[in-house]
Scaffold this motif. Structure first.
Motif, PDB file in Angstrom:
ATOM      1  N   SER A  92       0.842  -1.198   0.000  1.00  0.00           N
ATOM      2  CA  SER A  92       0.000   0.000   0.000  1.00  0.00           C
ATOM      3  C   SER A  92       0.877   1.248   0.000  1.00  0.00           C
ATOM      4  CB  SER A  92      -0.936   0.008   1.212  1.00  0.00           C
ATOM      5  OG  SER A  92      -0.221   0.226   2.403  1.00  0.00           O
ATOM      6  N   LEU A  93       0.345   2.302  -0.597  1.00  0.00           N
ATOM      7  CA  LEU A  93       1.010   3.598  -0.651  1.00  0.00           C
ATOM      8  C   LEU A  93       0.143   4.569   0.129  1.00  0.00           C
ATOM      9  CD1 LEU A  93       3.176   5.534  -1.792  1.00  0.00           C
ATOM     10  CD2 LEU A  93       1.699   5.817  -3.787  1.00  0.00           C
ATOM     11  N   GLN A  94       0.731   5.212   1.143  1.00  0.00           N
ATOM     12  CA  GLN A  94      -0.004   6.163   1.961  1.00  0.00           C
ATOM     13  C   GLN A  94       0.588   7.550   1.772  1.00  0.00           C
ATOM     14  OE1 GLN A  94       0.244   4.662   5.956  1.00  0.00           O
ATOM     15  NE2 GLN A  94      -1.115   2.951   5.540  1.00  0.00           N
ATOM     16  N   LEU A  95      -0.253   8.513   1.411  1.00  0.00           N
ATOM     17  CA  LEU A  95       0.155   9.902   1.243  1.00  0.00           C
ATOM     18  C   LEU A  95      -0.498  10.725   2.339  1.00  0.00           C
ATOM     19  CD1 LEU A  95      -0.391  10.204  -2.609  1.00  0.00           C
ATOM     20  CD2 LEU A  95       1.750   9.754  -1.410  1.00  0.00           C
TER      21      LEU A  95
ATOM     22  N   ALA B 174      11.881   2.345  -3.028  1.00  0.00           N
ATOM     23  CA  ALA B 174      11.003   1.857  -1.962  1.00  0.00           C
ATOM     24  C   ALA B 174      10.094   0.747  -2.490  1.00  0.00           C
ATOM     25  CB  ALA B 174      10.177   3.008  -1.387  1.00  0.00           C
ATOM     26  N   ILE B 175       9.550   0.959  -3.673  1.00  0.00           N
ATOM     27  CA  ILE B 175       8.688  -0.061  -4.284  1.00  0.00           C
ATOM     28  C   ILE B 175       9.498  -1.318  -4.618  1.00  0.00           C
ATOM     29  CG2 ILE B 175       7.315  -0.611  -6.340  1.00  0.00           C
ATOM     30  CD1 ILE B 175       6.480   2.419  -6.301  1.00  0.00           C
ATOM     31  N   LYS B 176      10.669  -1.124  -5.201  1.00  0.00           N
ATOM     32  CA  LYS B 176      11.502  -2.237  -5.629  1.00  0.00           C
ATOM     33  C   LYS B 176      11.935  -3.134  -4.459  1.00  0.00           C
ATOM     34  CE  LYS B 176      14.635  -0.915  -8.477  1.00  0.00           C
ATOM     35  NZ  LYS B 176      15.880  -0.420  -9.105  1.00  0.00           N
ATOM     36  N   TYR B 177      12.208  -2.531  -3.299  1.00  0.00           N
ATOM     37  CA  TYR B 177      12.742  -3.292  -2.170  1.00  0.00           C
ATOM     38  C   TYR B 177      11.724  -3.563  -1.067  1.00  0.00           C
ATOM     39  CZ  TYR B 177      17.005  -2.246  -4.636  1.00  0.00           C
ATOM     40  OH  TYR B 177      17.966  -2.137  -5.611  1.00  0.00           O
ATOM     41  N   THR B 178      10.432  -3.336  -1.358  1.00  0.00           N
ATOM     42  CA  THR B 178       9.370  -3.659  -0.410  1.00  0.00           C
ATOM     43  C   THR B 178       8.473  -4.690  -1.077  1.00  0.00           C
ATOM     44  OG1 THR B 178       9.434  -1.419   0.501  1.00  0.00           O
ATOM     45  CG2 THR B 178       7.480  -2.735   0.981  1.00  0.00           C
ATOM     46  N   GLU B 179       8.663  -5.943  -0.713  1.00  0.00           N
ATOM     47  CA  GLU B 179       7.867  -7.010  -1.315  1.00  0.00           C
ATOM     48  C   GLU B 179       6.415  -6.946  -0.841  1.00  0.00           C
ATOM     49  OE1 GLU B 179       8.002 -11.839  -1.522  1.00  0.00           O
ATOM     50  OE2 GLU B 179       9.898 -10.736  -1.510  1.00  0.00           O
ATOM     51  N   HIS B 180       6.230  -6.769   0.459  1.00  0.00           N
ATOM     52  CA  HIS B 180       4.901  -6.629   1.069  1.00  0.00           C
ATOM     53  C   HIS B 180       5.024  -5.519   2.101  1.00  0.00           C
ATOM     54  CE1 HIS B 180       3.755 -10.459  -0.682  1.00  0.00           C
ATOM     55  NE2 HIS B 180       4.840 -11.005  -0.156  1.00  0.00           N
ATOM     56  N   GLY B 181       3.974  -4.754   2.272  1.00  0.00           N
ATOM     57  CA  GLY B 181       4.021  -3.730   3.314  1.00  0.00           C
ATOM     58  C   GLY B 181       3.522  -2.388   2.835  1.00  0.00           C
TER      59      GLY B 181
ATOM     60  N   ILE C  27      10.551  16.300   3.376  1.00  0.00           N
ATOM     61  CA  ILE C  27       9.719  15.268   2.763  1.00  0.00           C
ATOM     62  C   ILE C  27      10.264  13.925   3.219  1.00  0.00           C
ATOM     63  CG2 ILE C  27       8.908  14.240   0.605  1.00  0.00           C
ATOM     64  CD1 ILE C  27       9.527  17.009  -0.706  1.00  0.00           C
ATOM     65  N   ASP C  28       9.408  13.099   3.792  1.00  0.00           N
ATOM     66  CA  ASP C  28       9.812  11.773   4.256  1.00  0.00           C
ATOM     67  C   ASP C  28       9.191  10.704   3.374  1.00  0.00           C
ATOM     68  OD1 ASP C  28      11.277  12.651   6.531  1.00  0.00           O
ATOM     69  OD2 ASP C  28       9.401  12.930   7.621  1.00  0.00           O
ATOM     70  N   ILE C  29      10.025   9.762   2.962  1.00  0.00           N
ATOM     71  CA  ILE C  29       9.580   8.592   2.209  1.00  0.00           C
ATOM     72  C   ILE C  29      10.056   7.384   2.999  1.00  0.00           C
ATOM     73  CG2 ILE C  29       9.723   7.324   0.034  1.00  0.00           C
ATOM     74  CD1 ILE C  29      10.611  10.160  -1.155  1.00  0.00           C
ATOM     75  N   SER C  30       9.113   6.649   3.564  1.00  0.00           N
ATOM     76  CA  SER C  30       9.501   5.492   4.371  1.00  0.00           C
ATOM     77  C   SER C  30       8.836   4.236   3.830  1.00  0.00           C
ATOM     78  CB  SER C  30       9.129   5.706   5.837  1.00  0.00           C
ATOM     79  OG  SER C  30       7.740   5.846   5.984  1.00  0.00           O
ATOM     80  N   ASP C  31       9.482   3.114   4.076  1.00  0.00           N
ATOM     81  CA  ASP C  31       8.950   1.840   3.609  1.00  0.00           C
ATOM     82  C   ASP C  31       9.172   0.769   4.667  1.00  0.00           C
ATOM     83  OD1 ASP C  31      11.513   0.328   3.166  1.00  0.00           O
ATOM     84  OD2 ASP C  31      11.845   1.866   1.648  1.00  0.00           O
ATOM     85  N   THR C  32       8.535  -0.363   4.457  1.00  0.00           N
ATOM     86  CA  THR C  32       8.700  -1.515   5.342  1.00  0.00           C
ATOM     87  C   THR C  32       9.436  -2.629   4.596  1.00  0.00           C
ATOM     88  OG1 THR C  32       6.504  -2.318   4.702  1.00  0.00           O
ATOM     89  CG2 THR C  32       6.631  -0.982   6.710  1.00  0.00           C
ATOM     90  N   GLY C  33      10.372  -2.220   3.758  1.00  0.00           N
ATOM     91  CA  GLY C  33      11.102  -3.153   2.908  1.00  0.00           C
ATOM     92  C   GLY C  33      12.280  -3.818   3.579  1.00  0.00           C
TER      93      GLY C  33
ATOM     94  N   SER D 108      17.781   3.460   8.461  1.00  0.00           N
ATOM     95  CA  SER D 108      17.300   2.161   8.019  1.00  0.00           C
ATOM     96  C   SER D 108      17.699   1.065   8.988  1.00  0.00           C
ATOM     97  CB  SER D 108      17.878   1.856   6.632  1.00  0.00           C
ATOM     98  OG  SER D 108      17.291   0.693   6.107  1.00  0.00           O
ATOM     99  N   VAL D 109      16.848   0.043   9.043  1.00  0.00           N
ATOM    100  CA  VAL D 109      17.119  -1.148   9.842  1.00  0.00           C
ATOM    101  C   VAL D 109      16.860  -2.351   8.942  1.00  0.00           C
ATOM    102  CG1 VAL D 109      16.437  -2.505  11.854  1.00  0.00           C
ATOM    103  CG2 VAL D 109      16.429   0.004  11.980  1.00  0.00           C
ATOM    104  N   PRO D 110      17.884  -3.192   8.723  1.00  0.00           N
ATOM    105  CA  PRO D 110      17.680  -4.371   7.886  1.00  0.00           C
ATOM    106  C   PRO D 110      16.493  -5.209   8.371  1.00  0.00           C
ATOM    107  CG  PRO D 110      20.006  -4.067   8.310  1.00  0.00           C
ATOM    108  CD  PRO D 110      19.266  -3.088   9.190  1.00  0.00           C
ATOM    109  N   GLY D 111      15.646  -5.580   7.412  1.00  0.00           N
ATOM    110  CA  GLY D 111      14.474  -6.381   7.728  1.00  0.00           C
ATOM    111  C   GLY D 111      13.271  -5.577   8.197  1.00  0.00           C
ATOM    112  N   LYS D 112      13.445  -4.288   8.449  1.00  0.00           N
ATOM    113  CA  LYS D 112      12.336  -3.463   8.947  1.00  0.00           C
ATOM    114  C   LYS D 112      12.014  -2.290   8.041  1.00  0.00           C
ATOM    115  CE  LYS D 112      12.809  -4.826  13.638  1.00  0.00           C
ATOM    116  NZ  LYS D 112      11.894  -4.838  14.719  1.00  0.00           N
ATOM    117  N   GLY D 113      12.937  -1.895   7.161  1.00  0.00           N
ATOM    118  CA  GLY D 113      12.644  -0.814   6.233  1.00  0.00           C
ATOM    119  C   GLY D 113      13.583   0.356   6.314  1.00  0.00           C
ATOM    120  N   SER D 114      13.280   1.347   5.488  1.00  0.00           N
ATOM    121  CA  SER D 114      14.125   2.544   5.368  1.00  0.00           C
ATOM    122  C   SER D 114      13.262   3.791   5.396  1.00  0.00           C
ATOM    123  CB  SER D 114      14.902   2.519   4.050  1.00  0.00           C
ATOM    124  OG  SER D 114      15.706   1.367   3.970  1.00  0.00           O
TER     125      SER D 114
END
Length: 121
Positions: A2-5, A30-37, A52-58, A107-113
């Motif tokens: 999902s993408l949240q703005l 972010a899309i490329k390295y986030t399989e689910h989340g 501007i913050d761009i965060s992911d759960t990748g 960033s934290v490996p396994g938790k996102g950036s």
């Protein structure tokens, strides 16, 4: 995925075309390295700049590589199977720096950036 703005009233002075290119490079990663989340994009206004913050759960980025990811053509061994040549984050940093701003990553490996772009007002 999902993408949240987040709605915001933040503003900054920047070149729309080039800043959009810089943001697109970061969102693409972010899309490329986030399989689910989730990928979240938000902005906050301060007196002298906007962030501007761009965060992911990748997959996240190891601390030892965080300074290297902005180098031209840098590709981590852990993501070599992914498509790309390692120039997107380099270009993003160049564009934002050229506008008088800067980019930070946490960033934290396994938790996102989380990438934060700071643009002057």
């Amino acid at each position: 995925m999902s993408l949240q703005l987040q709605d915001t009233d933040a503003f900054a002075v920047f070149d729309f075309k080039w800043t959009a290119e810089a943001l697109a490079n970061i969102v693409d990663n972010a899309i490329k390295y986030t399989e689910h989340g989730t990928i979240r994009i938000s902005a906050v206004s301060y007196e002298m700049f906007a962030r501007i913050d761009i965060s992911d759960t990748g997959s996240g980025i190891p601390e030892t590589e965080q300074a290297k990811i902005f180098a031209r053509f840098y590709r981590s061994k852990s993501v070599r199977e992914q498509e790309g040549v390692g120039i997107g984050l380099y270009l993003s940093r160049q564009i934002i720096s050229g506008e008088g701003g800067y980019i930070k990553v946490a960033s934290v490996p396994g938790k996102g950036s989380a990438f934060s772009i700071f643009l002057p007002k």
